[in-house]
Design an enzyme around this catalytic site. Sequence first.
Site, short mmCIF file in Angstrom:
data_model
loop_
_atom_site.label_atom_id
_atom_site.label_comp_id
_atom_site.label_asym_id
_atom_site.label_seq_id
_atom_site.Cartn_x
_atom_site.Cartn_y
_atom_site.Cartn_z
N ASN A 208 17.66 -2.41 -8.00
CA ASN A 208 17.51 -1.25 -8.88
C ASN A 208 17.74 -1.70 -10.32
O ASN A 208 17.99 -2.87 -10.58
CB ASN A 208 18.46 -0.12 -8.47
CG ASN A 208 19.91 -0.57 -8.49
OD1 ASN A 208 20.44 -0.95 -9.53
ND2 ASN A 208 20.57 -0.52 -7.33
N PHE A 323 30.32 7.45 -8.54
CA PHE A 323 29.28 7.68 -9.55
C PHE A 323 28.03 8.22 -8.86
O PHE A 323 27.75 7.88 -7.71
CB PHE A 323 28.94 6.38 -10.29
CG PHE A 323 29.84 6.12 -11.47
CD1 PHE A 323 29.33 6.08 -12.75
CD2 PHE A 323 31.20 5.91 -11.30
CE1 PHE A 323 30.16 5.85 -13.85
CE2 PHE A 323 32.03 5.67 -12.38
CZ PHE A 323 31.51 5.64 -13.67
#
Length: 397
Positions: A208, A323
């Site tokens: 990512n 997160f």
Amino acid sequence: MLAGKRILLIIGGGIAAYKGLDLIRRLRERGASVTPVLTRAATEFVTPLSVSALAGEKVYTDLFDLTDEAEMGHIQLSRVADLVVVAPATADLMAKMAGGHANDLASTLLMATDTPVMIAPAMNVRMWDHPATQRNLATLKFDGVRVVGPNEGDMACGEYGPGRMAEPLEIVAAIKAALTDGPLKDKRVLVTSGPTHEPIDPVRYIANRSSGAQGTAIAESLRDLGAEVIFVTGPATAARPDGVTVVEVETAREMREAVMASLPVDAGVFAAAVADWRVDGAGASKIKKVAGKLPSLSFVENPDILAEVSQLAEGRPQLVVGFAAETDDVVTHATAKRVRKGCDWIVANDVRPETGIMGGSENAVVLISADGAEDWPRMGKRDVARRLAERIAAALL
């Protein structure tokens, strides 16, 4: 910050002992005084004369030096410092410390001291990975010994991997953090950061866009408040923070192992962008292109590190922060994630490409807790990190 601080530096017998000379110089540049102790093996790598010249102090080597015993007994020597630093901490020294041995000056000082102790391990990668060394490391951490490094890299023996002693400036930063009377002094905090790379074959992987910049900033802010920080990072492009223990991993499964090995901690901040899936049975050879055909890939779920740590029956951190990188309905999805995972807080942000947040220098987050959602204004990632670190410090009081 180190002006007037007294460091008792024990130099162990490894090739990394030469870094001890630079460490002494760096500490004295910052106003610290250094009292050096050499093990017998250390004198095979650096001379007492060179160490004494840099430290501006007498070098201690022998437990049974009667003159030294008359002037300053080993008990007194072990207690006049603000911090005892062992660099390099060899496998042998770590074993002595963990086992409570006291058969030379260095080990006797370490047994007799009531001063905080920090070690900078350095050894061959096989020795570092050996179960005995890892057991000793766990014991020392449980006893409250601070650890900086080791780093990963080329070894003097020709091998590559974890075991290189942390660089002198990294150790200096860790010493500053240890001697800082900040609100997180004596607290251990785990921070995960960066992406994970999940292999498809030996040359391809799934990843990512996370740079790891926010995780690095968080680790530095926690360090600056006095915490001992364990920084577990995937292959991020951001620089690694100085003065913390850095653990490099690549895959989600490796990150999970590193996280569990780092427990117990007072708080865990899970800022890493961990891949949700991996290829089932990644190829051992490069997948070749065949005209007119597409490769068939099947996926399996990766371990859910945040949920596992949040739901531990024993050893759960006092505070667990997750997160959530979202592209729509940020607060709704992040609120549901906090409940689903079982963590205390979720730091959520909008990572749509037009925001420039993923991989950028700024962030705009919402802090989700049991009390609801708190919007923070857009600011630099370092400012976000400082604000989050201060909130963590307040929560751990």
